[in-house]
Design an enzyme around this catalytic site. Structure first.
Site, short mmCIF file in Angstrom:
data_model
loop_
_atom_site.label_atom_id
_atom_site.label_comp_id
_atom_site.label_asym_id
_atom_site.label_seq_id
_atom_site.Cartn_x
_atom_site.Cartn_y
_atom_site.Cartn_z
N HIS A 186 4.03 1.33 2.29
CA HIS A 186 5.22 0.63 1.76
C HIS A 186 5.87 1.45 0.66
CE1 HIS A 186 2.67 -2.99 3.02
NE2 HIS A 186 3.77 -3.16 3.73
N HIS A 198 0.87 -1.18 0.00
CA HIS A 198 0.00 0.00 0.00
C HIS A 198 0.91 1.23 0.00
CE1 HIS A 198 1.04 0.13 4.22
NE2 HIS A 198 0.48 -1.05 4.44
N ASP A 199 0.29 2.41 0.10
CA ASP A 199 1.08 3.65 0.00
C ASP A 199 2.11 3.80 1.11
OD1 ASP A 199 -0.16 4.29 -2.31
OD2 ASP A 199 -1.43 5.88 -1.49
N GLY A 215 9.28 1.50 8.61
CA GLY A 215 8.22 2.46 8.89
C GLY A 215 8.06 2.70 10.38
P1 AMP Z 1 4.92 -5.09 6.57
O1 AMP Z 1 4.78 -5.49 5.15
O2 AMP Z 1 3.63 -4.81 7.26
O3 AMP Z 1 5.85 -5.99 7.35
O4 AMP Z 1 5.66 -3.68 6.55
C1 AMP Z 1 6.85 -3.49 5.87
C2 AMP Z 1 7.40 -2.13 6.21
O5 AMP Z 1 6.46 -1.13 5.85
C3 AMP Z 1 7.67 -1.96 7.72
O6 AMP Z 1 8.88 -1.25 7.90
C4 AMP Z 1 6.49 -1.16 8.16
O7 AMP Z 1 6.74 -0.37 9.31
C5 AMP Z 1 6.22 -0.27 6.95
N1 AMP Z 1 4.84 0.22 6.96
C6 AMP Z 1 3.71 -0.53 7.05
N2 AMP Z 1 2.62 0.27 7.10
C7 AMP Z 1 3.08 1.55 7.03
C8 AMP Z 1 2.46 2.84 7.03
N3 AMP Z 1 1.14 2.97 7.13
N4 AMP Z 1 3.25 3.93 6.95
C9 AMP Z 1 4.60 3.81 6.87
N5 AMP Z 1 5.24 2.62 6.85
C10 AMP Z 1 4.50 1.51 6.94
#
Ligand code: AMP
Length: 279
Positions: free
Chosen positions: A36, A33-34, A147
């Site tokens: 990522h 999503h945005d 993130g």
């Molecule tokens: P995930 O795929 O959920 O493991 O997330 C991968 C990376 O994307 C991690 O570093 C998360 O912290 C970051 N991330 C996920 N959601 C968001 C968001 N809403 N805003 C900023 N970074 C995000």
């Protein structure tokens, strides 16, 4: 954009690149999503060779958690990445990453891994520290981007990097939210329409607590209690807590850099969020 799913090819590709380009790495579990994509944009700005991994890491899911139902949308993810400047997408299988998962070595960052989200999800942060260690060793980036939405995760990874002497700079990107304030997350898809309408309530509870602190409230225990009661009206909270942003410990009256962290269930979705407060 190269799509690579085995470790040997990753090593081969990156060997020559490492000496002449700054490699920036963005680890994810996909279903992009945005939030990522903002990490990818930051990666583009601070380096000249961007590697993203997409891997749903079984080690970080508890036995009753959503590993099997976690949204896997690789084709769509790749389409989104084509529009950005990504050089390699690493998409290993579970077998490639864990030849013998049950008996594999694991990495644990002590104490903090058992607090907050780690208290409610035993083994979660060991799963994360282990997969991040493996990915760091495979990619050997100059910089990795995470993130701030997963604030405790970043804290743990910074300690991991320090403790194990990884020569990797850790950068963080701000939380990307939907228009109504809900932090973007792959798990938001688990919400029904009615739940989605009340989901921004988590961010609102954190913001109310932040305003109270900024207007001079210093009784953090009382403030936490009030915020938790608010949250309880709509969610099944795991925790809502005010911490020192540097060490994630309960704050003293004199701390200036604070963070309010919350995790709460709404139907089948466990939402997490945080708000920083600078006094
Ligand atoms: P995930 O795929 O959920 O493991 O997330 C991968 C990376 O994307 C991690 O570093 C998360 O912290 C970051 N991330 C996920 N959601 C968001 C968001 N809403 N805003 C900023 N970074 C995000």
């Amino acid at each position: 954009m190269k799509i690579i799913n085995d470790i040997a090819t990753m090593r081969q590709e990156l060997k020559a690149v490492r000496n002449c380009k700054k490699i920036v790495f963005v680890p994810t579990m996909g279903n992009l999503h945005d939030g990522h994509l903002s990490l990818v944009k930051m990666a583009d700005e601070c380096g000249d060779y961007v590697v993203m991994s997409i891997f749903v890491n079984p080690l970080q899911f508890g036995p009753n958690e959503d590993f099997s139902t976690y949204p896997r949308t690789l084709e769509n993810d790749l389409k989104k990445l084509q529009l950005l400047d990504v050089d390699i997408v690493f998409t290993p299988s579970t077998q490639e990453m864990y030849v013998d998962k049950e008996n594999a070595s694991q990495v644990t960052v002590p104490i903090i891994s058992n607090e907050l989200c780690g208290f409610f999800r035993p083994g979660f942060f060991t799963g994360i520290a282990t997969v991040v260690t493996k990915l760091f060793n495979i990619v050997q980036p100059h910089t990795a981007i995470f993130g701030e939405k997963d604030f405790q995760q970043v804290h743990i990874i910074r300690q991991l990097v320090r403790d194990l002497d990884f020569d990797i700079e850790i950068k963080t990107a701000p939380i990307v939210r939907d228009g109504d304030g809900l932090a973007m997350s792959s798990r938001n898809q688990y919400l029904t329409a009615d739940e989605r309408a009340i989901a921004p309530g988590l961010y609102q509870c954190l913001q109310i607590a932040a305003h109270e602190i900024m207007s001079g409230q210093k009784n953090f225990a009382q403030l936490e209690e009030r915020a938790k009661n608010n949250l309880h009206k709509m969610f099944r909270p795991d925790y809502l807590t005010i911490r020192n942003r540097r060490n994630l410990q309960p704050p003293s009256q004199f701390d200036k850099e604070l963070i309010i962290l919350g995790a709460a269930w709404l139907g089948k979705a466990r939402l997490i969020d945080n708000v920083s407060v600078d006094l």
